[in-house]
Design an enzyme around this catalytic site. Structure first.
Site, PDB file in Angstrom:
ATOM      1  N   GLN A 177       1.274  -1.094  -0.683  1.00 28.56           N
ATOM      2  CA  GLN A 177      -0.380  -0.016  -0.314  1.00 28.56           C
ATOM      3  C   GLN A 177       1.398   1.112  -0.105  1.00 28.56           C
ATOM      4  OE1 GLN A 177      -3.073  -0.224   3.093  1.00 28.56           O
ATOM      5  NE2 GLN A 177      -2.903  -2.688   3.058  1.00 28.56           N
TER       6      GLN A 177
HETATM    7  N1  LIG Z   1      -6.730 -15.159  -9.776  1.00 26.65           N
HETATM    8  C1  LIG Z   1      -6.080 -14.605  -9.084  1.00 26.65           C
HETATM    9  N2  LIG Z   1      -5.705 -13.795  -8.430  1.00 26.65           N
HETATM   10  C2  LIG Z   1      -4.578 -13.546  -7.272  1.00 26.65           C
HETATM   11  C3  LIG Z   1      -3.328 -14.163  -7.523  1.00 26.65           C
HETATM   12  N3  LIG Z   1      -2.545 -14.051  -6.314  1.00 26.65           N
HETATM   13  C4  LIG Z   1      -3.252 -13.568  -5.664  1.00 26.65           C
HETATM   14  N4  LIG Z   1      -4.383 -13.216  -5.631  1.00 26.65           N
HETATM   15  C5  LIG Z   1      -5.559 -11.967  -5.024  1.00 26.65           C
HETATM   16  O1  LIG Z   1      -5.086 -11.129  -5.145  1.00 26.65           O
HETATM   17  C6  LIG Z   1      -5.686 -10.488  -3.776  1.00 26.65           C
HETATM   18  C7  LIG Z   1      -4.156  -9.745  -3.269  1.00 26.65           C
HETATM   19  O2  LIG Z   1      -3.290 -10.645  -2.647  1.00 26.65           O
HETATM   20  P1  LIG Z   1      -2.380 -10.516  -1.329  1.00 26.65           P
HETATM   21  O3  LIG Z   1      -1.461 -11.694  -1.281  1.00 26.65           O
HETATM   22  O4  LIG Z   1      -2.671  -9.958   0.056  1.00 26.65           O
HETATM   23  O5  LIG Z   1      -1.827  -9.043  -2.284  1.00 26.65           O
HETATM   24  P2  LIG Z   1      -0.812  -8.920  -1.289  1.00 26.65           P
HETATM   25  O6  LIG Z   1       0.709  -7.973  -2.424  1.00 26.65           O
HETATM   26  O7  LIG Z   1      -0.080  -8.894  -0.458  1.00 26.65           O
HETATM   27  O8  LIG Z   1      -1.653  -7.430  -1.301  1.00 26.65           O
HETATM   28  P3  LIG Z   1      -0.732  -6.166   0.361  1.00 26.65           P
HETATM   29  O9  LIG Z   1      -0.148  -6.904   1.513  1.00 26.65           O
HETATM   30  O10 LIG Z   1      -1.839  -5.025   0.346  1.00 26.65           O
HETATM   31  O11 LIG Z   1       0.456  -4.838  -0.470  1.00 26.65           O
HETATM   32  C8  LIG Z   1      -6.491 -11.753  -3.263  1.00 26.65           C
HETATM   33  O12 LIG Z   1      -7.247 -12.278  -3.311  1.00 26.65           O
HETATM   34  C9  LIG Z   1      -5.398 -12.924  -3.609  1.00 26.65           C
HETATM   35  O13 LIG Z   1      -6.457 -14.138  -3.624  1.00 26.65           O
HETATM   36  C10 LIG Z   1      -3.219 -15.230  -9.054  1.00 26.65           C
HETATM   37  O14 LIG Z   1      -2.100 -15.110  -9.912  1.00 26.65           O
HETATM   38  N5  LIG Z   1      -5.203 -15.258  -9.724  1.00 26.65           N
END
Ligand SMILES: Nc1nc2c(ncn2[C@@H]2O[C@H](COP(=O)(O)OP(=O)(O)OP(=O)(O)O)[C@@H](O)[C@H]2O)c(=O)[nH]1
Ligand SMILES: [Mg+2]
Lengths: 898, 190
Positions: free
Chosen positions: B73
């Site tokens: 974020q």
């Molecule tokens: N369709 C799809 N959704 C995904 C994939 N990888 C993650 N997501 C979805 O994307 C959303 C965000 O995933 P996170 O792992 O929380 O993302 P992050 O990068 O850690 O986000 P921050 O912690 O806020 O920086 C979740 O709802 C996951 O289920 C993917 O390869 N395909």
């Protein structure tokens, strides 16, 4: 071997504390080790402990340093070592208030708090709540709710207690956790139940009805936890207190029923609560006292201590109840635990009669040397109250105090004794000479600079007015020869006062002071030079203004004014009149701790703290419209202009300036379904006054206080307007009532605002609002608003200094007053000047008395009042004499009383 | 058990430890990716946006990884740099279906590359063009163009498309990173 030796050495000079002499910068340097990979848990744990240690020693760490250390510490999350991890939690809590961006650890803590390691979960919750700010609360809410009802007690407790802490910042969010807290109250764990009850109470605290319900609900459904019971008793007692109720309250029945609880803790808490209540009869007290009496002979020292300490506290208020325990207390005099014995004796002293004083004092002296300073202070306090109760015993008591002064003891103890002697001297003329003599002896060998200077100051004030002032000079002059600079300077000032007050000592004092002009210290030399020059003028008025009565401005105000003057240098010399006066504390601060009352938080008046008025001056200067009114002359104490428990709660504070009055209205909106905007208080001014400006409070949301100001110009009045005086003699011939009417008046006030209804749950306001108003009580401007109290330590000298030029005198019959005390209270309240020379206290059995009042009128004119009062069958007659440096001030004051 | 560790290392059994940082915009799937590598019993079933960072451990075929899973974020991105100094490798995750914010990702990448702690280090960077399963996802090649990776010359880098939900493509990336890190470790030894 080497390190062993060093340890040994450290042990010798550091009392075995390996962390002694830690250097902040070195420790913070070491903290960089946290950045190294792989982590060495032992080493890092040790360093982190050092960091925690220095923070807890009160070492202040700057934001940048703290942030660096904090981020280094976050890297320790790599290690799973349990000891290190728990130290990290502590570190986070300690640094959360000093470092920046502490929310960086949020996810890591959330993981631990929901993880499998139970021993991490509680501490992680506590740490998490310390880094969470208002905006983040939402995101942890779900986890907090779960944690509150967690089956592991430590987790549940941690969440409940953390919620309490969070609740201090934002009540709103934790209000939504009330269901979880309800569930936790049913826990089998004693701590969880206690903490849950605490949270429930905190959530409902502002709603009296809900608190009432809470207590009656849980007093029926029997709680498991004795701690929770104790809390419930405290809440119940507070309710009784707030409602000003007595034993007729259902709450009282509950507390009383707790006297029969099986846990001693609960029984004690109940007894303690009952004896502390205000409106109780002997009958109400009896069961509580008998419980305490029983505890007095318990084999457990804690119970004996608790009982006797409670009895000690209420001894003055309920002497009869306590005398019922006299026999038990007598037994405790010889208790092996000296703390218990001391409390027992001092309790007996408080309730005993004059004849038992000697016996008990003797008993105490047998073990004075064995008790700690803290309890010695309790003894001194008991003596203090004895001194005022049995003035005739002052000989015995003074001797005892003098003996205590000679014995070993720390600063607090010695200070308490000195204070006790000083109050006794002030209350009892007969004790004065003996008391001063003891203090003289004490300063001969006194290691505390503060006490020595205090006593020298007292000697300077009181000594010259004793029958033989000369005998004190030797003691004082000895200090000049033997002491440190601060004490020498105080001694010089004291000598000067003798010279100023006693004509026959003037020459010898000047000689002594001239010798002091050779002192090695600047301050001492300066003072001596100054006094010598003033004294040599041989003018009473000068001596009074510059030696006997001294400077009367606020020190903080003076500092600020001088700073301002140096920033904008001008041709004109600095005007001392532009500096606000030192305000006398509103309530007489010397309310000696009435033993038996809940210990009042002791006013620490010794420091040069910014007074209440200095704070106001600063606050008003922040409002642009009010910034240029000049120096704030006086701020009144707040007056409520609404009834309590109405829709809006408003308090008014009057700030008097040279030509203006600012009315400050502190408003609270107690309706959670309304939001007020553009709030002002419209005032209908009294004749001659003119409303200049309203400064609205832009927004008033539920329960968040806000402030609106009304600026009023004072009538251009005779005290200022000299041109008018010449213009027409008629103005002066005019009835003197004119003057008072021009400074006093009644203002009708109406609160005006725009209302927007809002959702009580979310606080979301409607788009549109409507105008509304609310009538407030009238606000009075009285003479007291135009004068500032000033203490003249030597009133007679000031009286001469101002002189009879503008003197006015008149005699009044105050027929509706029946005692001198009543008359005095009323006069002081109305005129608003400072009583001097303790003349507000009427010695017992006197039918005539003279009251001396002093102060300064707005514009900087000295104002002195002497009121000779006499009591006869028809009421009180008063001969009022007013002196001032301005003739109109005299008139205003003289007519004020009429 | 220091003795055991020593023995294990002597026998060449103990895996070498490395530190990597997982960065990228929010919602790109960083936490989900790391979660995939974790052993079944430590897997997290409820992934929420990260606030700050999380430390996670997982193993590849010959290395033990300690991963700093950072929050993507906006308000936390400037805190990444606090952790640059100690890391041995970087995993940069891109949401390949979020074309709108591709420029933001590029911006953040440039800031990272320009950071004094990293600028002159030849630190390996693994790019995941994540969410390859999404309907409007761009290919990994397109992704590397959009981020102008071709101009990144002083660091070894590698991009592969991935799907963190199924695990597709993830191992390919980590295998590359493992090889790179081993080279670095070897060099360090000498
Ligand atoms: N369709 C799809 N959704 C995904 C994939 N990888 C993650 N997501 C979805 O994307 C959303 C965000 O995933 P996170 O792992 O929380 O993302 P992050 O990068 O850690 O986000 P921050 O912690 O806020 O920086 C979740 O709802 C996951 O289920 C993917 O390869 N395909
Ligand atoms: Mg994440």
């Amino acid at each position: 071997m080497l390190s062993l030796k060093r340890d040994k050495k450290e042990e010798e000079d550091g009392g075995g504390n390996p962390f002694n002499n830690l250097e902040k910068s070195t420790v913070l340097q070491e903290a960089r080790t946290f950045n190294e990979t792989p982590i060495n848990p032992r080493k890092c744990g040790n360093i982190l402990t050092k960091v925690l240690y220095i923070i807890n020693q009160g070492e202040s760490i700057g934001q940048t340093e703290a942030t660096e250390a904090f981020f280094a510490m976050t890297k320790l999350f790599q290690s799973k070592d349990p000891i290190l991890r728990r130290l990290v939690y502590l570190g986070i809590k300690e640094m959360s208030k000093i470092a920046q961006d502490v929310i960086i650890v949020t996810s890591s803590l959330m993981k631990d708090m929901t993880g499998k390691e139970d021993q991490f979960r509680g501490p992680a919750i506590r740490a998490l709540c310390s880094v969470t700010d208002h905006s983040m609360l939402q995101s942890i809410e779900r986890y907090m709710k779960q944690a509150i009802v967690d089956k592991v007690p430590a987790v549940s407790s941690a969440a409940l207690v953390s919620a309490l802490h969070l609740g201090k910042g934002s009540q709103e969010v934790i209000k939504r956790w009330v269901n979880e807290a309800q569930e936790a109250v049913n826990s089998d764990n004693v701590m969880v139940q206690f903490h849950a009850l605490g949270l429930l109470y905190h959530i409902r605290k502002t709603d009296k009805l809900a608190v009432n319900k809470l207590v009656s609900k849980f007093s029926k459904q029997s709680l498991k936890s004795p701690y929770a019971y104790c809390l419930l008793i405290r809440i119940a007692a507070k309710l009784i207190e707030e409602e000003d109720a007595g034993s007729e309250s259902p709450m009282f029945d509950f507390i009383e029923s707790c006297l029969r609880h099986k846990s001693e803790m609960v029984i004690y808490e109940a007894a303690h609560a009952i004896v502390q209540l205000k409106n109780t009869t002997a009958k109400d007290l009896a069961p509580a006292v008998s419980v305490l009496q029983l505890f007095c002979s318990s084999p457990k020292p804690t119970l004996r201590f608790a009982a006797v300490r409670t009895l000690n506290k209420v001894a003055i208020k309920h002497p009869a109840a306590v005398t019922a325990c006299n026999l038990d207390l007598e037994n405790l005099i010889t208790d092996v635990n000296r703390s218990i014995a001391t409390l027992a004796i001092t309790t007996l002293l408080k309730t005993g009669n004059e004849s038992s004083v000697d016996r008990l004092m003797k008993q105490i002296s047998t073990f004075m040397s064995e008790i700690s300073d803290e309890f010695k202070i309790v003894v001194v306090q008991a003596i203090r109250s004895l001194c005022s109760k049995f003035p005739r015993k002052h000989n015995v008591l003074m001797t005892f105090l003098a003996q205590m002064l000679r014995d070993e003891g720390g600063f607090d103890y010695k200070k308490e004794i000195v204070d006790c002697i000083i109050t006794t001297i002030e209350d009892n003329v007969e004790a004065k000479e003996a008391g001063l003599a003891h203090l003289c002896e004490f300063i001969e060998d006194c290691e505390h600079t503060v006490l020595a200077t205090k006593i020298l100051h007292l000697l300077g004030r009181e000594g010259p007015r004793t029958p033989s002032p000369s005998k004190y000079i030797r003691f004082i002059y000895n200090r000049v020869i033997l002491e440190n600079a601060a004490v020498r300077a105080a001694a010089v000032s004291a000598i000067a006062k003798f010279g100023a007050h006693c004509d026959d000592l003037l020459n010898s004092c000047v000689v002594l002071l001239e010798r002091c002009q050779l002192d090695t210290d600047d301050e001492v030399r300066d003072r001596a030079t100054f006094y010598v020059n003033v004294l040599k003028q041989k003018q009473k008025a000068l001596s009074s203004a510059y030696i006997l009565n001294g400077l009367q401005v606020s020190v903080v105000g003076l500092e600020r004014a001088l700073h301002q003057y140096t920033l904008e240098p001008s041709e004109a010399p600095f005007d001392l009149k532009s500096v606000p006066l030192a305000t006398q504390p509103i309530a007489e601060q010397k309310v000696r701790d009435v033993p038996g009352e809940v210990p009042s938080s002791k006013p620490t008046q010794d420091k040069v703290a910014a007074s209440r008025q200095d704070v106001y001056q600063e606050q008003l200067a922040q409002v642009p419209e009010l910034a240029n009114l000049g120096a704030l002359f006086k701020s009144s104490s707040p007056v409520e202009v609404t009834e309590s428990e109405t829709e809006y709660y408003v308090q008014c504070i009057k700030h008097t300036f040279n030509n203006y009055i600012v009315f400050q209205f502190d408003c609270t909106n107690t309706l959670n379904d309304q939001q007020l905007e553009r709030v002002t208080v419209e005032m209908e001014p009294a004749e001659g006054f003119e409303v200049i400006k309203y400064i609205p409070c832009p927004l008033l949301t539920y329960n968040k206080p806000g402030t609106t100001y009304t600026l009023v110009r004072l009538p251009s009045e005779p005290t200022q307007d000299t041109s008018r005086k010449h213009l027409s003699d008629q103005v002066i011939i005019c009835s003197s009532n004119l003057f008072t009417s021009l400074v006093t008046g009644t203002f009708a006030c109406v609160l005006k605002f725009l209302v927007k209804d809002c959702d009580p749950q979310t606080g979301e306001p409607d788009e549109d609002g409507y105008d509304d108003e609310y009538v407030l009580e009238d606000v009075e401007v009285s003479v007291a608003d135009h004068v500032q109290k000033v203490m003249k330590p030597n009133f007679a000298a000031s009286w001469e200094e101002v002189g009879p030029e503008n003197e006015l005198e008149d005699t009044y019959a105050l027929s509706n007053m029946s005692t001198l005390e009543e008359a005095i209270t009323n006069i002081i309240q109305y005129i608003g000047l400072q009583p001097c020379e303790r003349s507000d206290k009427v010695p017992e059995g006197k039918s005539a008395h003279t009251l001396y009042l002093a102060g300064v009128f707005r514009g900087g004119h000295d104002a002195l009042v002497r009121a000779k009062l006499a009591l006869d069958t028809s009421g009180v007659t008063m001969q009022l004499t007013v002196r001032s440096t301005d003739p109109h001030v005299s008139e205003v004051l003289a007519t004020a009383v009429a | 058990m220091p003795f055991f560790d020593a023995l294990a290392r002597w026998l060449g059994m103990k895996k070498k430890e490395v530190n990597v940082m997982v960065v990228g915009l929010d919602n790109s799937g960083k936490t989900t990716i790391i979660n995939h590598f974790k052993s079944p019993e430590t897997k997290n079933h409820d992934i929420v946006p990260t606030v700050g960072f999380n430390v996670e451990k997982f193993k590849s075929k010959s290395l033990a990884f300690t991963a700093f899973d950072m929050s993507g974020q906006g308000r936390y991105r400037n805190l990444w740099e606090q952790y640059y100094k100690e890391c041995d490798g970087i995993i940069f995750v891109i949401d390949s279906s979020d074309k709108l914010r591709m420029v933001v990702a590029k911006e953040e990448l440039n800031l990272l590359l320009e950071n004094p702690e990293l600028k002159n280090r030849s630190i390996p960077i693994l790019f995941y063009a994540n969410k390859m399963d999404a309907r409007d996802a761009v290919s990994s090649v397109k992704c590397s163009h959009l981020l102008e990776l071709q101009s990144l010359s002083n660091k070894p880098w590698f991009i592969c498309a991935s799907n963190a939900l199924t695990g597709e493509g993830l191992h390919e990336g980590v295998d590359w990173l493992t090889d790179q890190l081993k080279i670095v470790l070897q060099k360090k030894k000498k």
